[in-house]
Scaffold this active site. Sequence first.
Site, mmCIF file in Angstrom:
data_model
loop_
_atom_site.group_PDB
_atom_site.id
_atom_site.type_symbol
_atom_site.label_atom_id
_atom_site.label_comp_id
_atom_site.label_asym_id
_atom_site.label_seq_id
_atom_site.Cartn_x
_atom_site.Cartn_y
_atom_site.Cartn_z
ATOM 1 N N GLY A 17 0.827 -1.197 0.000
ATOM 2 C CA GLY A 17 0.000 0.000 0.000
ATOM 3 C C GLY A 17 0.856 1.239 0.000
ATOM 4 N N GLY A 22 4.482 7.901 0.655
ATOM 5 C CA GLY A 22 5.441 6.866 0.306
ATOM 6 C C GLY A 22 4.733 5.557 0.031
ATOM 7 C CB THR A 24 4.164 0.007 2.777
ATOM 8 O OG1 THR A 24 4.149 1.282 3.420
ATOM 9 C CG2 THR A 24 4.625 -1.031 3.788
ATOM 10 C CE LYS A 41 5.913 1.215 7.528
ATOM 11 N NZ LYS A 41 5.372 1.913 8.714
ATOM 12 C CG ASP A 139 -2.103 7.230 11.446
ATOM 13 O OD1 ASP A 139 -3.310 7.522 11.617
ATOM 14 O OD2 ASP A 139 -1.669 6.741 10.395
#
Length: 685
Positions: A17, A22, A24, A41, A139
Amino acid sequence: MLGKTLSGRYQIVKHLGGGGFGQTYLAEDKQLPGNPLCVVKQLKPKATDPGTLEVARRLFDREAQVLYKLGKHDRIPQLLAHFEEEQEFYLVQEFIEGDEVKQELPIGKQLPETEVAALLHEILKILEFVHQQDVIHRDIKPSNLIRRKQDGKIVLIDFGAVKQVSTQALASEGETTLTIAIGSPGYMANEQLGGKPRFSSDIYAVGILGIQAVTGLQPSQLPEDTQTCEIVWRDKAQVSRQVADILDTMVRYDFRQRYQTATEALEALQQLNELPTRHIIPDAIATGTLPTSPTRQQYTSFASQDTLPTEQPPAIATETLQSSKALISTYPRKPETVFSTFQNKAPLLIKIGAGFATALALSVGIYFFQKPNSLEDTAQKVALVNTLPGHAAGITSIALSPDDKILASGSLDQTIKIRNLRTKEIIYTLSEHTGYVYSVAISPDGQTLASGSADQTIKVWNLKTGKLLRTLSGHTGDVYSVAISRDGQTLVSGSKDKTIKVWNLKTGELVRTLIGTQLEEGVSDVAISPDGQTLSGSNIYDINVWNLVTGELRRTFGGHIEAVSAIAISRDSKILASSSPDGTAKLWNLETGELLNTFPHASRLPNGSLSGGVYAVAISPNGRILVSGSGGNENTIKLWNVRTGELIRTLEGHSKTIFALAISPNGQTIYSGSLDGTIKIWQSP
């Protein structure tokens, strides 16, 4: 990228994703046996000029160092590598096999509050470690929580390092600017949306997750009160008032009204356990064999039963002795029989009650812990365990760091001593004051110490180094008391000069001075409510309650027949305790000023005089025990049941007046300071 090998060892096998920040990927490590999987990542800076790349490189390295430190925790992925390749930046992290917690929270499904409490507890334990590293996750959401397949434990992922670095750009002056709103809609607190996240911003996200679990609604489906901006959800869930109050506190619109750290939220959760504690004889501990862990379905079904089966459930994953010890160490106390396991023919000694305690115990495997003893549980057994000398004259004030590792004491010898509570050694002696030190206070983050003195100054110190940061002048009389707000932003001082001063702790700037007829006798003590809304000051006979933000006097009340010597506010900001030379301690409703109870610490001597005045008072973290300290012919400490007013225990040991009391954050230990120059430590055996 598929099939590409990075840094000569990490071969990309799947795209997981990504977005504007960025990408991953899942990769195989070709240099290790078995080619284990890892997560890569990738960050592509939006600009590639030398200046931007240099800024990105510096920030990337800094964030990698943080991730490496965080990865030492068992529930956070380890950072395996970080590198730059072709002007792109890469992080390589441990791959956690499991399912996202969001799969456990389908729309329309309301989880039982016991299971929700266990979920919150598990997340907050990880977050507690994160906050102790001075890191804000920013997050937290169900998709960033992985239920690890190998043991069913939750792992917290995605610390946003890539997001932070990738949003760097060069301003016209050559300085960097940072995109402010890092996080996920619905789980982001208001201050985080404004680019000023705090530890309590993470608490907000966890609270939203908890509300989502008990209501079966997505965050976007939760309505807000148009007047207060608070989330309206209670009518959509079946939970107890206690659990609802905790969730509401976690998601307050004003960050100052929330739990400020994961530790505070955990303490609130742990206070929910009012069921009888229970455990099974730990045959496995005695024999050296090890317990097994149930599946998620098993511990959910166990939590709903009134008793536990006596037969051993199927073994799922054997815990190591090392992990068992590590789990024991996470609790404030280490009872001899903390954990138990199901063994064939292992007798059940105590009936297991359903409820929050069950969920907590089972959420960490097939172990059962005995709730750490609180003062209420063990008050009748509290006894002196240590005496700490060190000052050349009487002690007037003591303060504890939030982690209960550091104790500061102020004295009539004009010094402050900073002591390591584990070794009992004095780390620093601070001697810059030129008068009696009447009061000391430690900031909630454990970084700053403030002191008030008869030299009419307040001094602010770096608690870790003992360095004097600044001296605050402005009072024209002895500074009797200092207090620091829970958010660590505000310092308040009370003085003989009949004023209360409010300061910016970070800058030393004087914010306002509170003065008037209500303070005509001088200010003997000040205290700030944990919610950061209320300032209380005792001006000899009366107690004044102010709005800390506006400086408005809310109310004045009193009832002591002599001066008020000390005050303390409960952790829920609802109750205020006061003490007086009139021989009593009193309990008040902080909001209304109503007198709730009077505790007659002193007694009448044959000649009609009092056996001693009361000069110190403290309230236990759970609000159930009042502790008072006296002088005169007594010099005793007394423990009272707040609800009933009953005297539980009298502690003797000091030879002179007790002027300072503090209770450890976990409610297990009482510290007292006296004019006899000693600090005494009291605990249950």
